[in-house]
Enzyme design. Sequence first.
Site, PDB file in Angstrom:
ATOM      1  N   SER A 198       0.797  -1.230   0.000  1.00 20.41           N
ATOM      2  CA  SER A 198       0.000   0.000   0.000  1.00 20.41           C
ATOM      3  C   SER A 198       0.826   1.274   0.000  1.00 20.41           C
ATOM      4  O   SER A 198       0.313   2.341  -0.327  1.00 20.41           O
ATOM      5  CB  SER A 198      -0.933   0.017   1.217  1.00 20.41           C
ATOM      6  N   GLU A 376      -6.222   9.099  11.476  1.00 18.82           N
ATOM      7  CA  GLU A 376      -4.924   9.197  12.138  1.00 18.82           C
ATOM      8  C   GLU A 376      -4.092   7.984  11.741  1.00 18.82           C
ATOM      9  O   GLU A 376      -3.898   7.049  12.506  1.00 18.82           O
ATOM     10  CB  GLU A 376      -5.100   9.278  13.656  1.00 18.82           C
ATOM     11  N   HIS A 380       0.253   5.315   6.021  1.00 21.87           N
ATOM     12  CA  HIS A 380      -0.068   5.676   4.639  1.00 21.87           C
ATOM     13  C   HIS A 380       0.053   7.180   4.395  1.00 21.87           C
ATOM     14  O   HIS A 380      -0.391   7.982   5.205  1.00 21.87           O
ATOM     15  CB  HIS A 380      -1.475   5.188   4.298  1.00 21.87           C
TER      16      HIS A 380
END
Length: 442
Positions: A198, A376, A380
């Site tokens: 990711s 939060e 990422h």
Amino acid sequence: MKPFYIIAALLTGFLGYSQIDSYKFDFGSGRAPKGYLNVTPQTIYSEQTGYGFEPGTMVEAVTHEDKNVTSDFITGKQPFYFSVRLPEGNYDVKIILGDIRGTSATTVRAESRRLMLENVKTTWGNITEQTFTVHLRDSLIREKGKVADQVRLKKNENRNFHWDNVLTLEFNDSLPKICAIEITPNKKATTIFLAGDSTVCDQPGEPYASWGQMFPVFLVPGKVALANYAESGETLKAFENEKRLAKIWSMAKPGDYLFIEFTHNDQKDGPNHLDANTTFKDKVKEWIAEAKKRGMVPVLVTSTHRRKFDAEGHIENTLLDYPEALRQTAKETGVALIDLNAFSKTFYEALGVEDSKKSLVHYPANTYPNQPKALEDNTHFNPYGAYQLAGYVMENIRAQKLPLAKFIKKEVPVFNPAKPTPPATFYWPQSGAKNSRKPDGN
């Protein structure tokens, strides 16, 4: 990607490509010159035509004269999307921008927010031609022109733009004015394939972003294409088991590159867990050997740190021995290493405990649609953070004088993680696509 495209891709794979792979489009309500297809605000994508604006797009045409492709244009007050059905491969896309009786400012992204052109401005009465090279793929794995297998996609990937036979372009910025588009196949460009998780993949919606989808804007058009095959939540084992690696092997040619960046999910317990100093290293070495066998150039990339500070304001290592295992593997196999792990540590510490949040997905509740709680996320990146990390990848390539350096635009400035660009100065016109759901993995 729309669900229908999966069926279309399957049929295309079995029956052979019949669609055109070169196009010239004249945007506006004026008469299209010979060799161009006319695109008006009413040109909506359909399987019958194979091109057009995505449904729901709101644009307007402005016509000054009826002489050539620069005499009119299409613009919009919100981001707008234009799609073209094409066989998978690399394509050069030339976009003619500007206004013979005005100014313009345009940002262009491809597929799922892959940054291709950044805030291109034209002064009054001027026109500019901008070119980039984009990679397009579907989920089918072909051998000698016949379908042999298929990538096992996740359900959410079927809603994205980057696994179909349709090139989707997003036009954005304060005053986008599109006069014409020309699309031609590029079979000679070197391809850089990205395998990762990711923190690497093309994140489909704001406010999430990853360095892989920012990297194309730094690359020389016509010479190289960035093929981002990374996906959220992936591990080395899962990436291979889901046939994503097989898809890369089926698309790659000698001289292409394979960037390998995993860690965040590999370290977790479960069926896809690999031990940093044994099975993880062994699997990476398998990939390296296979890439070399195919004439590709493997490059290892250490994973970015999670944002976790100690009491003295230093980043703590939450990735165990995995970054070091990749460093050792690079030395043992003689392949290049981009130490994004070290760069991200310097970057976070340079920004400090509070300002480093501005590089990640930290936003108050209700900043984005369907977001009742504050975001939060310390893993990422938002577009600012992703752009900086892409810059550090590019800078490391230049600093090591890797052969890849010839593919980086000469005008790209120096990126120093110890002196990062202030977050407040970063410009990013937000995409129409919003997705406040946290990506898979952490």
